[in-house]
Structure formats: C-alpha cells, structure tokens
Design a protein around this motif. Structure first.
Motif, mmCIF file in Angstrom:
data_model
loop_
_atom_site.group_PDB
_atom_site.id
_atom_site.type_symbol
_atom_site.label_atom_id
_atom_site.label_comp_id
_atom_site.label_asym_id
_atom_site.label_seq_id
_atom_site.Cartn_x
_atom_site.Cartn_y
_atom_site.Cartn_z
ATOM 1 N N LYS A 1 -2.030 -4.958 5.128
ATOM 2 C CA LYS A 1 -2.220 -3.482 4.459
ATOM 3 C C LYS A 1 -2.310 -2.530 5.566
ATOM 4 O O LYS A 1 -3.473 -2.574 6.207
ATOM 5 N N GLU B 1 7.349 -1.984 -7.500
ATOM 6 C CA GLU B 1 7.309 -2.546 -5.859
ATOM 7 C C GLU B 1 8.723 -2.038 -5.273
ATOM 8 O O GLU B 1 9.567 -2.064 -5.830
ATOM 9 N N ASP C 1 -2.547 3.891 -8.389
ATOM 10 C CA ASP C 1 -2.793 3.246 -6.857
ATOM 11 C C ASP C 1 -1.693 2.922 -6.256
ATOM 12 O O ASP C 1 -0.596 2.293 -6.687
ATOM 13 N N ILE C 2 -1.556 3.325 -4.885
ATOM 14 C CA ILE C 2 -0.123 2.796 -4.114
ATOM 15 C C ILE C 2 -0.932 2.159 -2.991
ATOM 16 O O ILE C 2 -1.770 2.788 -2.201
ATOM 17 N N ASP C 3 -0.437 1.015 -2.482
ATOM 18 C CA ASP C 3 -0.737 0.154 -1.319
ATOM 19 C C ASP C 3 0.566 0.062 -0.496
ATOM 20 O O ASP C 3 1.473 -0.202 -1.093
ATOM 21 N N SER D 1 -3.714 2.490 1.831
ATOM 22 C CA SER D 1 -4.049 2.432 0.519
ATOM 23 C C SER D 1 -4.636 3.845 -0.004
ATOM 24 O O SER D 1 -5.332 4.713 0.516
ATOM 25 N N TYR E 1 5.805 -1.283 -0.622
ATOM 26 C CA TYR E 1 5.029 -0.358 -1.397
ATOM 27 C C TYR E 1 4.651 -1.252 -2.729
ATOM 28 O O TYR E 1 5.775 -1.725 -3.409
ATOM 29 N N ALA F 1 2.077 -2.139 2.763
ATOM 30 C CA ALA F 1 1.923 -2.974 3.622
ATOM 31 C C ALA F 1 2.958 -3.421 4.677
ATOM 32 O O ALA F 1 4.141 -2.759 4.413
ATOM 33 N N SER G 1 -4.999 6.440 -3.783
ATOM 34 C CA SER G 1 -4.737 6.636 -5.294
ATOM 35 C C SER G 1 -4.576 7.925 -5.505
ATOM 36 O O SER G 1 -4.411 9.008 -4.945
#
Length: 173
Positions: free
Chosen positions: A91, A8, A77-79, A94, A71, A81, A96
């Motif tokens: 968020k 992160e 997977d990447i989210d 998102s 991040y 916010a 992948s």
C-alpha cells in the motif's frame, strides 16, 4: 437500502527508471567480469566474482520489472497499492473525501491555478505513464497537513462513476 460503493481498477505501469538502471548495472558487471576474467591475467577469480555479483543484481532487478497500481475505492476512501511482479503488494497511498480539495482532469486550468499559488506542490503519479491514455488521467488535489499534494490516477469508466457518486461537488469538469 445500502448506499455502499466499491470499485477497483488495476493499471499496468511502465518499468520504473530505477529498475532499468539496475538491469543495466547487472549487465555491465557481468560484461566487466568476463573481460577481467578472460583478458586480464591474474584477475580470473576476481572477474568470476564480479560476474556472479552482476548476475545476482541482474536477476534481482529483472524480477521487479512488471509494475502495476491497484486502486481500491470503498465509499469515500481510496487506497493505492503497488504490485511488483504479481508477487509483492504494498500500500503506497491512502486518502478519503475529507482530504480531497477537488478532482480534475490532468492538464485542467484548476491545477494550473493551484500551481500558480504554490509552485512547490508535490505530484505523486500512480498511472501507466502512457501518453495515449491522457483522457483517463485524473488528478486529486489533496490537502494534507496544511499542504497541497497532487495524486494522479488513471481511472476507468466504473471508477469515474464511483468518484462522481461519492466525491460530489469536488469533481471539476
């Protein structure tokens, strides 16, 4: 042996122009209210109301001045916010590995080639927007619903290593 990965990174962003415009609007309303209340006879109560409205608008936008992007990368997977004033977290994106066509540094020839094929590619920028950090800017070219979209992130050394491990073959030098 576990092959899971987690990284992160939090990037402090510059204050958005819309927030700065809201702050300026609040100041203008406060000043206009004082002028109306103090110098124009008969508009005292209206001017006071405008001052109060201006103060509310100013306070609302000043509290939203600090913006950060977080991040979170878990395996493929990447989210992303948006964190506003360390109070509100939402968020905003998102994706992948299956969505990613390729990953390249900002300004790469690969990005120019994509833009030459389709000049209407939308870019979503989740970086600090600081010109001194251009070496840490990476663009993820996504294929979503048959359309290409660029997502710009400002990665740290740890998140770059995560991307290289879990997005093999998609990272372009």
């Amino acid at each position: 042996m576990l092959n899971d990965g987690y990284a992160e990174h939090i990037v402090k962003s510059k204050t958005p122009a819309s927030v700065m415009a809201g702050i300026a609007l609040g100041v203008i309303l406060i000043l206009a209210g004082f002028v109306a209340a103090g110098f124009i006879q008969g508009l005292g109560s209206i001017g006071l109301g405008v001052v109060i409205i201006g103060a509310v608008v100013f306070g609302m936008f000043v509290s939203r001045k600090d913006t950060e992007y977080e991040y979170i990368m878990v395996n493929e997977d990447i989210d992303v916010a948006r964190i506003i004033a360390k109070k509100s977290r939402k968020k905003v994106m998102s994706f992948s590995n299956s969505d990613v066509k390729f990953i390249a540094k900002d300004g790469s020839i690969y990005l120019d080639n994509e833009l030459q094929q389709d000049a209407s590619i939308k870019t979503r920028d989740f970086t600090s927007k600081d010109k001194t950090h251009t070496d840490a800017m990476y663009v993820f070219a996504l294929n979503r619903s048959g359309k290409t979209e660029f997502v710009k992130l400002e990665l740290s050394d740890r998140t770059v290593e995560h991307v290289k491990n879990f997005f093999k073959g998609k990272y372009k030098e």
